[in-house]
Scaffold this motif. Structure first.
Motif, PDB file in Angstrom:
ATOM      1  N   ILE A  14      10.873  42.083   2.702  1.00  0.00           N
ATOM      2  CA  ILE A  14      10.879  41.338   3.953  1.00  0.00           C
ATOM      3  C   ILE A  14      12.158  41.668   4.714  1.00  0.00           C
ATOM      4  N   HIS A  15      12.005  42.241   5.892  1.00  0.00           N
ATOM      5  CA  HIS A  15      13.143  42.579   6.744  1.00  0.00           C
ATOM      6  C   HIS A  15      13.364  41.428   7.720  1.00  0.00           C
ATOM      7  N   VAL A  16      14.589  40.935   7.759  1.00  0.00           N
ATOM      8  CA  VAL A  16      14.896  39.809   8.643  1.00  0.00           C
ATOM      9  C   VAL A  16      16.158  40.079   9.441  1.00  0.00           C
ATOM     10  N   ARG A  17      16.233  39.456  10.582  1.00  0.00           N
ATOM     11  CA  ARG A  17      17.440  39.463  11.424  1.00  0.00           C
ATOM     12  C   ARG A  17      17.971  38.034  11.383  1.00  0.00           C
ATOM     13  N   VAL A  18      19.211  37.868  10.961  1.00  0.00           N
ATOM     14  CA  VAL A  18      19.790  36.543  10.757  1.00  0.00           C
ATOM     15  C   VAL A  18      20.770  36.195  11.873  1.00  0.00           C
ATOM     16  N   THR A  19      20.672  34.957  12.332  1.00  0.00           N
ATOM     17  CA  THR A  19      21.631  34.421  13.291  1.00  0.00           C
ATOM     18  C   THR A  19      22.331  33.240  12.619  1.00  0.00           C
ATOM     19  N   PRO A  20      23.568  33.459  12.130  1.00  0.00           N
ATOM     20  CA  PRO A  20      24.318  32.356  11.521  1.00  0.00           C
ATOM     21  C   PRO A  20      24.927  31.459  12.591  1.00  0.00           C
ATOM     22  N   CYS A  21      25.364  30.293  12.185  1.00  0.00           N
ATOM     23  CA  CYS A  21      25.998  29.325  13.089  1.00  0.00           C
ATOM     24  C   CYS A  21      25.065  28.938  14.242  1.00  0.00           C
ATOM     25  N   ARG A  35      12.922  36.541  12.454  1.00  0.00           N
ATOM     26  CA  ARG A  35      14.272  36.115  12.798  1.00  0.00           C
ATOM     27  C   ARG A  35      14.515  34.806  12.066  1.00  0.00           C
ATOM     28  N   VAL A  36      15.678  34.713  11.418  1.00  0.00           N
ATOM     29  CA  VAL A  36      16.026  33.506  10.679  1.00  0.00           C
ATOM     30  C   VAL A  36      17.303  32.944  11.287  1.00  0.00           C
ATOM     31  N   TYR A  37      17.234  31.698  11.696  1.00  0.00           N
ATOM     32  CA  TYR A  37      18.376  31.003  12.271  1.00  0.00           C
ATOM     33  C   TYR A  37      18.875  29.987  11.256  1.00  0.00           C
ATOM     34  N   VAL A  38      20.170  30.037  10.944  1.00  0.00           N
ATOM     35  CA  VAL A  38      20.741  29.083   9.990  1.00  0.00           C
ATOM     36  C   VAL A  38      21.983  28.438  10.578  1.00  0.00           C
ATOM     37  N   ILE A  39      22.181  27.183  10.228  1.00  0.00           N
ATOM     38  CA  ILE A  39      23.349  26.442  10.697  1.00  0.00           C
ATOM     39  C   ILE A  39      24.613  26.917   9.988  1.00  0.00           C
ATOM     40  N   SER A  40      24.478  27.372   8.754  1.00  0.00           N
ATOM     41  CA  SER A  40      25.613  27.766   7.919  1.00  0.00           C
ATOM     42  C   SER A  40      26.394  28.925   8.513  1.00  0.00           C
ATOM     43  N   ALA A  41      27.702  28.909   8.237  1.00  0.00           N
ATOM     44  CA  ALA A  41      28.575  30.002   8.647  1.00  0.00           C
ATOM     45  C   ALA A  41      28.503  31.125   7.614  1.00  0.00           C
ATOM     46  N   PRO A  42      28.720  32.372   8.050  1.00  0.00           N
ATOM     47  CA  PRO A  42      28.655  33.502   7.113  1.00  0.00           C
ATOM     48  C   PRO A  42      29.940  33.636   6.295  1.00  0.00           C
ATOM     49  N   GLU A  43      30.274  32.612   5.556  1.00  0.00           N
ATOM     50  CA  GLU A  43      31.491  32.615   4.736  1.00  0.00           C
ATOM     51  C   GLU A  43      31.133  32.334   3.294  1.00  0.00           C
ATOM     52  N   GLY A  44      31.536  33.195   2.405  1.00  0.00           N
ATOM     53  CA  GLY A  44      31.314  32.976   0.983  1.00  0.00           C
ATOM     54  C   GLY A  44      29.865  32.956   0.560  1.00  0.00           C
ATOM     55  N   GLY A  45      28.997  33.618   1.296  1.00  0.00           N
ATOM     56  CA  GLY A  45      27.583  33.682   0.939  1.00  0.00           C
ATOM     57  C   GLY A  45      26.771  32.454   1.308  1.00  0.00           C
ATOM     58  N   LYS A  46      27.371  31.521   2.058  1.00  0.00           N
ATOM     59  CA  LYS A  46      26.651  30.298   2.437  1.00  0.00           C
ATOM     60  C   LYS A  46      25.440  30.601   3.310  1.00  0.00           C
ATOM     61  N   ALA A  47      25.601  31.502   4.267  1.00  0.00           N
ATOM     62  CA  ALA A  47      24.489  31.841   5.156  1.00  0.00           C
ATOM     63  C   ALA A  47      23.380  32.557   4.387  1.00  0.00           C
ATOM     64  N   ASN A  48      23.733  33.467   3.483  1.00  0.00           N
ATOM     65  CA  ASN A  48      22.719  34.166   2.688  1.00  0.00           C
ATOM     66  C   ASN A  48      21.918  33.180   1.847  1.00  0.00           C
ATOM     67  N   SER A  49      22.594  32.217   1.263  1.00  0.00           N
ATOM     68  CA  SER A  49      21.922  31.204   0.464  1.00  0.00           C
ATOM     69  C   SER A  49      20.973  30.370   1.327  1.00  0.00           C
ATOM     70  N   ALA A  50      21.417  30.011   2.519  1.00  0.00           N
ATOM     71  CA  ALA A  50      20.586  29.233   3.435  1.00  0.00           C
ATOM     72  C   ALA A  50      19.364  30.036   3.882  1.00  0.00           C
ATOM     73  N   VAL A  51      19.551  31.330   4.123  1.00  0.00           N
ATOM     74  CA  VAL A  51      18.435  32.197   4.524  1.00  0.00           C
ATOM     75  C   VAL A  51      17.412  32.275   3.393  1.00  0.00           C
ATOM     76  N   ALA A  52      17.874  32.475   2.170  1.00  0.00           N
ATOM     77  CA  ALA A  52      16.974  32.558   1.022  1.00  0.00           C
ATOM     78  C   ALA A  52      16.193  31.254   0.853  1.00  0.00           C
ATOM     79  N   LYS A  53      16.867  30.133   1.043  1.00  0.00           N
ATOM     80  CA  LYS A  53      16.214  28.835   0.911  1.00  0.00           C
ATOM     81  C   LYS A  53      15.117  28.660   1.969  1.00  0.00           C
ATOM     82  N   LEU A  54      15.436  29.003   3.218  1.00  0.00           N
ATOM     83  CA  LEU A  54      14.449  28.886   4.297  1.00  0.00           C
ATOM     84  C   LEU A  54      13.268  29.826   4.091  1.00  0.00           C
ATOM     85  N   LEU A  55      13.545  31.080   3.724  1.00  0.00           N
ATOM     86  CA  LEU A  55      12.467  32.045   3.501  1.00  0.00           C
ATOM     87  C   LEU A  55      11.559  31.608   2.357  1.00  0.00           C
TER      88      LEU A  55
END
Length: 83
Positions: A14-21, A35-55
């Motif tokens: 699955i190819h996604v384009r992420v928009t953090p914050c 396209r995946v939009y997450v509230i999390s900031a891209p610090e310390g893998g927080k955004a990646n974790s949020a993207v995985a959870k949403l997907l």
């Protein structure tokens, strides 16, 4: 949230384009692209974790079956559904 459950087959990439914050958490199918939009900031893998959870929620598979293959520090990411 967009229904993308057809991606749930093992081995699917699955190819996604992420928009953090972003202002909201959402998965949007836009002209054949995800396209995946997450509230999390891209610090310390927080955004990646949020993207995985949403997907995982949108696809309907456990988060443990979703593996980040490419794009750990990029906005363009590739996830694979594991068996």
């Amino acid at each position: 949230m967009t229904d993308i459950s057809h991606f749930a087959r093992p081995g699917t990439q699955i190819h996604v384009r992420v928009t953090p914050c972003a202002g909201r958490n959402a998965v949007v199918a836009d002209e054949g692209k995800l396209r995946v939009y997450v509230i999390s900031a891209p610090e310390g893998g927080k955004a990646n974790s949020a993207v995985a959870k949403l997907l995982s929620k949108a696809i309907g598979v456990p988060k443990s079956r979703l593996r980040l293959v490419r794009g750990d520090t990029s906005r363009d990411k590739v996830f694979r559904i594991e068996e």
